[in-house]
Design a protein around this motif. Structure first.
Motif, PDB file in Angstrom:
ATOM      1  N   CYS A  66       0.832  -1.212   0.000  1.00 46.80           N
ATOM      2  CA  CYS A  66       0.000   0.000   0.000  1.00 46.80           C
ATOM      3  C   CYS A  66       0.866   1.261   0.000  1.00 46.80           C
ATOM      4  CB  CYS A  66      -0.915   0.002   1.219  1.00 46.80           C
ATOM      5  SG  CYS A  66      -2.246  -1.220   1.138  1.00 46.80           S
ATOM      6  N   GLU A  82      -0.436   0.184 -12.190  1.00 48.11           N
ATOM      7  CA  GLU A  82      -1.267  -0.881 -12.739  1.00 48.11           C
ATOM      8  C   GLU A  82      -0.615  -2.242 -12.549  1.00 48.11           C
ATOM      9  OE1 GLU A  82      -3.523  -1.990 -16.956  1.00 48.11           O
ATOM     10  OE2 GLU A  82      -1.961  -0.441 -16.915  1.00 48.11           O
ATOM     11  N   ILE A  85      -0.833  -3.329  -8.900  1.00 51.84           N
ATOM     12  CA  ILE A  85      -2.187  -3.755  -8.543  1.00 51.84           C
ATOM     13  C   ILE A  85      -2.455  -5.169  -9.052  1.00 51.84           C
ATOM     14  CG2 ILE A  85      -4.642  -3.343  -8.982  1.00 51.84           C
ATOM     15  CD1 ILE A  85      -4.030  -0.347  -8.914  1.00 51.84           C
ATOM     16  N   TYR A  86      -1.997  -5.472 -10.273  1.00 49.81           N
ATOM     17  CA  TYR A  86      -2.162  -6.824 -10.808  1.00 49.81           C
ATOM     18  C   TYR A  86      -1.404  -7.844  -9.952  1.00 49.81           C
ATOM     19  CZ  TYR A  86      -4.450  -5.324 -15.127  1.00 49.81           C
ATOM     20  OH  TYR A  86      -5.351  -4.835 -16.035  1.00 49.81           O
ATOM     21  N   LEU A  88      -0.584  -7.515  -6.770  1.00 53.95           N
ATOM     22  CA  LEU A  88      -1.279  -7.611  -5.483  1.00 53.95           C
ATOM     23  C   LEU A  88      -2.518  -8.490  -5.592  1.00 53.95           C
ATOM     24  CD1 LEU A  88      -1.702  -6.756  -2.537  1.00 53.95           C
ATOM     25  CD2 LEU A  88      -2.867  -4.709  -3.387  1.00 53.95           C
ATOM     26  N   SER A  89      -3.284  -8.309  -6.641  1.00 54.26           N
ATOM     27  CA  SER A  89      -4.499  -9.098  -6.849  1.00 54.26           C
ATOM     28  C   SER A  89      -4.170 -10.574  -7.012  1.00 54.26           C
ATOM     29  CB  SER A  89      -5.255  -8.604  -8.088  1.00 54.26           C
ATOM     30  OG  SER A  89      -5.658  -7.264  -7.931  1.00 54.26           O
ATOM     31  N   ASP A  90      -3.121 -10.860  -7.785  1.00 58.42           N
ATOM     32  CA  ASP A  90      -2.721 -12.244  -8.030  1.00 58.42           C
ATOM     33  C   ASP A  90      -2.248 -12.921  -6.747  1.00 58.42           C
ATOM     34  OD1 ASP A  90      -2.128 -14.451  -9.912  1.00 58.42           O
ATOM     35  OD2 ASP A  90      -0.053 -14.063  -9.321  1.00 58.42           O
ATOM     36  N   GLU A  91      -1.415 -12.205  -5.970  1.00 58.64           N
ATOM     37  CA  GLU A  91      -0.898 -12.764  -4.719  1.00 58.64           C
ATOM     38  C   GLU A  91      -2.017 -12.993  -3.713  1.00 58.64           C
ATOM     39  OE1 GLU A  91       2.130 -13.840  -3.783  1.00 58.64           O
ATOM     40  OE2 GLU A  91       2.684 -13.582  -5.884  1.00 58.64           O
ATOM     41  N   THR A  92      -2.952 -12.035  -3.627  1.00 57.22           N
ATOM     42  CA  THR A  92      -4.076 -12.166  -2.697  1.00 57.22           C
ATOM     43  C   THR A  92      -4.960 -13.345  -3.087  1.00 57.22           C
ATOM     44  OG1 THR A  92      -4.070  -9.766  -2.346  1.00 57.22           O
ATOM     45  CG2 THR A  92      -6.036 -10.969  -1.654  1.00 57.22           C
ATOM     46  N   TYR A  93      -5.195 -13.506  -4.383  1.00 55.12           N
ATOM     47  CA  TYR A  93      -6.008 -14.614  -4.875  1.00 55.12           C
ATOM     48  C   TYR A  93      -5.362 -15.957  -4.525  1.00 55.12           C
ATOM     49  CZ  TYR A  93      -8.456 -17.651  -8.185  1.00 55.12           C
ATOM     50  OH  TYR A  93      -9.172 -18.671  -8.756  1.00 55.12           O
TER      51      TYR A  93
END
Length: 232
Positions: A66, A82, A85-86, A88-93
């Protein structure tokens, strides 16, 4: 009368010995219960400690990310933003899939082994038709998932490419099928996995089948269970 007087001390001694034996037996049982309670407390503590470390590390990494996102926004580096963010989204998923399934028993096991899964870069996906798995008791489910996820982790550790564990369940005719697929490029581990599945079959009354898929570099384990409730 003399015989009675003679027998009286003997009877008293026998009663005393019986009392002593019962007392020792009760002490042993209390000691065993105390040891079990201690082991339970230690296991619970270790579980909570692992949970804390996992959550702390995740939040620490999230906070750092963050901060990086804020810097990118302030510097108007939208392309880099961008990409972050991709990522972060992938790691969180991936993390979410690693610790969550619609089976409470499997989720408990995955959470307990989350640190080991992360350290060995093992990706987990689950697709369970029936999260409750009513054909197995809760204890049986935890036992099955714990044994098989441990075996899968040990298999993946020796694999040098993409490491993953897949857990599925589906109905086939009147049987519940639970399938595990995990990375490995050597047939040598097959006998070790078979030893584990044979023991599981004895404990949960299942029929297992283990095979090595050389083309996909995986080991596949299938457990077939009658779709009826069992007791552990």
């Amino acid at each position: 009368m003399n015989i009675f007087l003679f027998c009286l001390p003997v009877i008293f001694l026998i009663c005393l010995i019986q009392y002593y034996v019962i007392k020792v037996s009760n002490l042993k049982k209390n000691l065993e219960i105390s040891k079990l309670n201690q082991e339970l407390l230690e296991s619970r503590y270790q579980y909570l400690l692992n949970q804390y470390n996992t959550n702390f590390n995740f939040l620490h990494d999230l906070l750092k990310t963050c901060t990086n996102l804020t810097v990118l926004i302030n510097n108007k580096k939208y392309k880099e933003l961008e990409e972050e963010i991709y990522i972060l989204s992938d790691e969180t998923y991936k993390k979410f899939n690693t610790i969550y399934s619609n089976s409470l028993s499997l989720s408990i096991v995955l959470n307990e082994k989350q640190q080991e899964l992360t350290e060995n870069d093992i990706y987990v996906t689950t697709t369970l038709l029936d999260g409750d798995l009513k054909c197995l008791s809760s204890n049986q489910q935890v036992y099955l998932f714990n044994e098989m996820i441990s075996a899968a982790i040990n298999s993946c550790k020796n694999f040098n490419h993409r490491r993953y564990i897949i857990v599925k369940s589906f109905m086939k005719e009147k049987s519940m099928i639970i399938q595990f697929i995990f990375s490995n490029d050597s047939i040598e581990i097959l006998s070790k996995v078979k030893t584990i599945t044979d023991e599981i079959d004895k404990r949960i009354s299942s029929i297992s089948n283990v095979k090595f898929d050389e083309s996909n570099q995986t080991i596949e384990v299938i457990f077939s269970l009658n779709n009826a409730s069992n007791e552990f």
